[in-house]
Design a protein around this motif. Structure first.
Motif, PDB file in Angstrom:
ATOM      1  N   LEU A   1       5.389  12.950 -12.505  1.00 43.73           N
ATOM      2  CA  LEU A   1       5.849  12.780 -13.885  1.00 43.73           C
ATOM      3  C   LEU A   1       4.859  13.378 -14.879  1.00 43.73           C
ATOM      4  CD1 LEU A   1       7.364   9.184 -13.823  1.00 43.73           C
ATOM      5  CD2 LEU A   1       8.587  11.337 -14.132  1.00 43.73           C
ATOM      6  N   ARG A   2       3.580  13.172 -14.638  1.00 45.62           N
ATOM      7  CA  ARG A   2       2.570  13.764 -15.529  1.00 45.62           C
ATOM      8  C   ARG A   2       2.658  15.285 -15.509  1.00 45.62           C
ATOM      9  NH1 ARG A   2      -1.074   9.974 -13.219  1.00 45.62           N
ATOM     10  NH2 ARG A   2      -1.184   8.153 -14.544  1.00 45.62           N
ATOM     11  N   ALA A   3       2.810  15.846 -14.314  1.00 45.91           N
ATOM     12  CA  ALA A   3       2.914  17.297 -14.192  1.00 45.91           C
ATOM     13  C   ALA A   3       4.162  17.803 -14.912  1.00 45.91           C
ATOM     14  CB  ALA A   3       2.946  17.704 -12.721  1.00 45.91           C
ATOM     15  N   ARG A   4       5.276  17.097 -14.748  1.00 38.74           N
ATOM     16  CA  ARG A   4       6.526  17.501 -15.406  1.00 38.74           C
ATOM     17  C   ARG A   4       6.410  17.359 -16.920  1.00 38.74           C
ATOM     18  NH1 ARG A   4      10.557  20.861 -15.584  1.00 38.74           N
ATOM     19  NH2 ARG A   4      12.473  19.917 -16.315  1.00 38.74           N
ATOM     20  N   ALA A   5       5.767  16.283 -17.381  1.00 34.49           N
ATOM     21  CA  ALA A   5       5.574  16.085 -18.821  1.00 34.49           C
ATOM     22  C   ALA A   5       4.713  17.199 -19.403  1.00 34.49           C
ATOM     23  CB  ALA A   5       4.952  14.715 -19.099  1.00 34.49           C
ATOM     24  N   THR A   6       3.681  17.589 -18.680  1.00 34.86           N
ATOM     25  CA  THR A   6       2.822  18.688 -19.131  1.00 34.86           C
ATOM     26  C   THR A   6       3.620  19.984 -19.195  1.00 34.86           C
ATOM     27  OG1 THR A   6       0.894  17.612 -18.153  1.00 34.86           O
ATOM     28  CG2 THR A   6       0.715  19.958 -18.629  1.00 34.86           C
ATOM     29  N   GLU A   7       4.422  20.222 -18.162  1.00 41.19           N
ATOM     30  CA  GLU A   7       5.246  21.429 -18.125  1.00 41.19           C
ATOM     31  C   GLU A   7       6.241  21.449 -19.287  1.00 41.19           C
ATOM     32  OE1 GLU A   7       8.810  23.151 -15.311  1.00 41.19           O
ATOM     33  OE2 GLU A   7       7.211  21.994 -14.368  1.00 41.19           O
ATOM     34  N   LEU A   8       6.894  20.305 -19.527  1.00 38.82           N
ATOM     35  CA  LEU A   8       7.851  20.224 -20.627  1.00 38.82           C
ATOM     36  C   LEU A   8       7.172  20.396 -21.984  1.00 38.82           C
ATOM     37  CD1 LEU A   8      10.202  17.354 -19.409  1.00 38.82           C
ATOM     38  CD2 LEU A   8      10.724  19.793 -19.552  1.00 38.82           C
ATOM     39  N   SER A   9       5.993  19.848 -22.112  1.00 40.97           N
ATOM     40  CA  SER A   9       5.239  19.999 -23.355  1.00 40.97           C
ATOM     41  C   SER A   9       4.894  21.466 -23.601  1.00 40.97           C
ATOM     42  CB  SER A   9       3.970  19.155 -23.296  1.00 40.97           C
ATOM     43  OG  SER A   9       3.188  19.357 -24.433  1.00 40.97           O
ATOM     44  N   GLN A  10       4.494  22.160 -22.546  1.00 39.52           N
ATOM     45  CA  GLN A  10       4.187  23.585 -22.682  1.00 39.52           C
ATOM     46  C   GLN A  10       5.446  24.381 -23.030  1.00 39.52           C
ATOM     47  OE1 GLN A  10       2.394  24.409 -18.894  1.00 39.52           O
ATOM     48  NE2 GLN A  10       0.371  23.754 -19.545  1.00 39.52           N
ATOM     49  N   GLN A  11       6.559  24.035 -22.396  1.00 39.55           N
ATOM     50  CA  GLN A  11       7.813  24.717 -22.713  1.00 39.55           C
ATOM     51  C   GLN A  11       8.224  24.452 -24.158  1.00 39.55           C
ATOM     52  OE1 GLN A  11      10.730  23.478 -19.838  1.00 39.55           O
ATOM     53  NE2 GLN A  11       9.901  24.766 -18.219  1.00 39.55           N
TER      54      GLN A  11
ATOM     55  N   ASP B   1       0.829  -1.207   0.000  1.00 36.95           N
ATOM     56  CA  ASP B   1       0.000   0.000   0.000  1.00 36.95           C
ATOM     57  C   ASP B   1       0.864   1.257   0.000  1.00 36.95           C
ATOM     58  OD1 ASP B   1      -2.312  -1.495  -0.073  1.00 36.95           O
ATOM     59  OD2 ASP B   1      -2.667  -1.385   2.106  1.00 36.95           O
ATOM     60  N   THR B   2       1.947   1.218   0.784  1.00 37.58           N
ATOM     61  CA  THR B   2       2.865   2.362   0.824  1.00 37.58           C
ATOM     62  C   THR B   2       3.517   2.567  -0.536  1.00 37.58           C
ATOM     63  OG1 THR B   2       3.319   1.920   3.161  1.00 37.58           O
ATOM     64  CG2 THR B   2       4.891   3.314   1.993  1.00 37.58           C
ATOM     65  N   ARG B   3       3.950   1.477  -1.141  1.00 36.43           N
ATOM     66  CA  ARG B   3       4.590   1.581  -2.465  1.00 36.43           C
ATOM     67  C   ARG B   3       3.602   2.037  -3.525  1.00 36.43           C
ATOM     68  NH1 ARG B   3       8.758  -3.515  -2.485  1.00 36.43           N
ATOM     69  NH2 ARG B   3      10.199  -2.617  -0.962  1.00 36.43           N
ATOM     70  N   LYS B   4       2.370   1.563  -3.439  1.00 33.11           N
ATOM     71  CA  LYS B   4       1.351   2.021  -4.386  1.00 33.11           C
ATOM     72  C   LYS B   4       1.159   3.519  -4.267  1.00 33.11           C
ATOM     73  CE  LYS B   4      -1.548  -2.112  -4.746  1.00 33.11           C
ATOM     74  NZ  LYS B   4      -2.875  -2.666  -4.422  1.00 33.11           N
ATOM     75  N   ALA B   5       1.119   4.007  -3.039  1.00 30.49           N
ATOM     76  CA  ALA B   5       0.964   5.449  -2.830  1.00 30.49           C
ATOM     77  C   ALA B   5       2.166   6.210  -3.382  1.00 30.49           C
ATOM     78  CB  ALA B   5       0.779   5.740  -1.340  1.00 30.49           C
ATOM     79  N   GLU B   6       3.377   5.679  -3.152  1.00 33.55           N
ATOM     80  CA  GLU B   6       4.582   6.328  -3.677  1.00 33.55           C
ATOM     81  C   GLU B   6       4.575   6.339  -5.201  1.00 33.55           C
ATOM     82  OE1 GLU B   6       7.763   4.075  -1.947  1.00 33.55           O
ATOM     83  OE2 GLU B   6       7.563   5.060   0.013  1.00 33.55           O
ATOM     84  N   ILE B   7       4.173   5.226  -5.803  1.00 35.79           N
ATOM     85  CA  ILE B   7       4.119   5.144  -7.264  1.00 35.79           C
ATOM     86  C   ILE B   7       3.083   6.123  -7.812  1.00 35.79           C
ATOM     87  CG2 ILE B   7       3.428   3.642  -9.191  1.00 35.79           C
ATOM     88  CD1 ILE B   7       4.810   1.335  -7.660  1.00 35.79           C
ATOM     89  N   ALA B   8       1.929   6.192  -7.166  1.00 38.09           N
ATOM     90  CA  ALA B   8       0.901   7.131  -7.618  1.00 38.09           C
ATOM     91  C   ALA B   8       1.405   8.566  -7.519  1.00 38.09           C
ATOM     92  CB  ALA B   8      -0.371   6.954  -6.791  1.00 38.09           C
ATOM     93  N   LYS B   9       2.115   8.865  -6.446  1.00 37.49           N
ATOM     94  CA  LYS B   9       2.674  10.213  -6.271  1.00 37.49           C
ATOM     95  C   LYS B   9       3.716  10.498  -7.352  1.00 37.49           C
ATOM     96  CE  LYS B   9       4.895  13.063  -2.734  1.00 37.49           C
ATOM     97  NZ  LYS B   9       5.451  13.069  -1.384  1.00 37.49           N
ATOM     98  N   ALA B  10       4.575   9.526  -7.630  1.00 37.98           N
ATOM     99  CA  ALA B  10       5.598   9.699  -8.665  1.00 37.98           C
ATOM    100  C   ALA B  10       4.965   9.848 -10.047  1.00 37.98           C
ATOM    101  CB  ALA B  10       6.569   8.520  -8.652  1.00 37.98           C
ATOM    102  N   GLU B  11       3.925   9.072 -10.320  1.00 40.82           N
ATOM    103  CA  GLU B  11       3.227   9.189 -11.602  1.00 40.82           C
ATOM    104  C   GLU B  11       2.618  10.574 -11.754  1.00 40.82           C
ATOM    105  OE1 GLU B  11       0.429   5.965 -11.599  1.00 40.82           O
ATOM    106  OE2 GLU B  11       1.810   4.617 -12.632  1.00 40.82           O
ATOM    107  N   ALA B  12       2.020  11.077 -10.695  1.00 40.16           N
ATOM    108  CA  ALA B  12       1.435  12.417 -10.749  1.00 40.16           C
ATOM    109  C   ALA B  12       2.511  13.469 -10.991  1.00 40.16           C
ATOM    110  CB  ALA B  12       0.683  12.719  -9.453  1.00 40.16           C
TER     111      ALA B  12
END
Length: 180
Positions: A85-95, A72-83
C-alpha cells in the motif's frame, strides 16, 4: 559454613542463568526441561483429576502455540500488505504530481496562446476584428473580447451587427457570472 554453601549454590545456578539472560537466550528451555508433562505426572498418574488437568494444560499450550503461529503469519501478511500500500500510494502520488504538472503546463500554454490572440486583436482595426469575431464560436469570441483593451473591445462591438453584438455581450456577461 551454611552461608558459604548457600553462596556457592547461588553462584552455581545463578551464573549460567545470568549469562543466558545477558546473551538474550530463550529461558523457556531451562524451565521446560525441568517441568515437562511427564515429570509433572510422575507421582500423580493414579489421580484422574491430575491426569485430566495435565492433558488439558498440554492441549491449551498446543492451541496457544498454533494461535501464535497464525498471529505471526497474519502479522507478516499485514506488513507485506502495508508495504504494498505504501508503494502504491507513493506511485499514485508521483502520478498525481505528474498529471498536475502537465495540466499546469497545458493551462499555461493555453493562456499564452490566448494572450497572443488578444494581442493580435488589439492590433487589428475594429472592423476587421469584428468580421473575424462574428465567424468564431460565441463563447470563444466573448473570451477574446473580455481580454482585449476595453477601448478596443468597445470599438469591435460597435463594428459588429447589432444582433451579433447582443449575443457576444450576453456571452461576456454569462462568462462573468460563471467565474463568480
Amino acid at each position: 559454613m551454611r552461608r558459604s554453601a548457600l553462596m556457592m549454590l547461588t553462584l552455581a545456578f545463578g551464573l549460567p542463568a545470568g549469562a543466558a539472560i545477558w546473551q538474550g537466550a530463550d529461558l523457556s528451555r531451562f524451565f521446560a526441561a525441568s517441568a515437562s508433562s511427564g515429570d509433572l505426572l510422575s507421582g500423580c498418574s493414579d489421580v484422574p483429576e491430575a491426569v485430566a488437568l495435565a492433558t488439558e494444560l498440554r492441549d491449551r499450550a498446543l492451541r496457544i502455540e498454533r494461535y501464535m503461529e497464525v498471529l505471526d503469519t497474519r502479522k507478516a501478511e499485514i506488513a507485506k500488505a502495508e508495504a504494498a500500500l505504501r508503494a502504491r500510494a507513493t506511485e499514485l502520488s508521483q502520478q498525481k504530481s505528474g498529471i498536475q504538472s502537465r495540466r499546469t503546463g497545458a493551462s499555461q500554454a493555453v493562456r499564452e496562446d490566448i494572450d497572443r490572440l488578444v494581442a493580435v486583436y488589439d492590433q487589428m482595426k475594429p472592423a476587421e476584428a469584428a468580421a473575424v469575431l462574428t465567424n468564431l464560436p460565441p463563447d470563444f469570441a466573448a473570451e477574446i473580447l473580455m481580454r482585449v483593451q476595453p477601448e478596443t473591445g468597445a470599438r469591435i462591438i460597435a463594428s459588429v451587427e447589432p444582433r451579433q453584438a447582443a449575443l457576444l455581450t450576453a456571452q461576456m456577461g454569462a462568462r462573468s457570472v460563471r467565474k463568480d
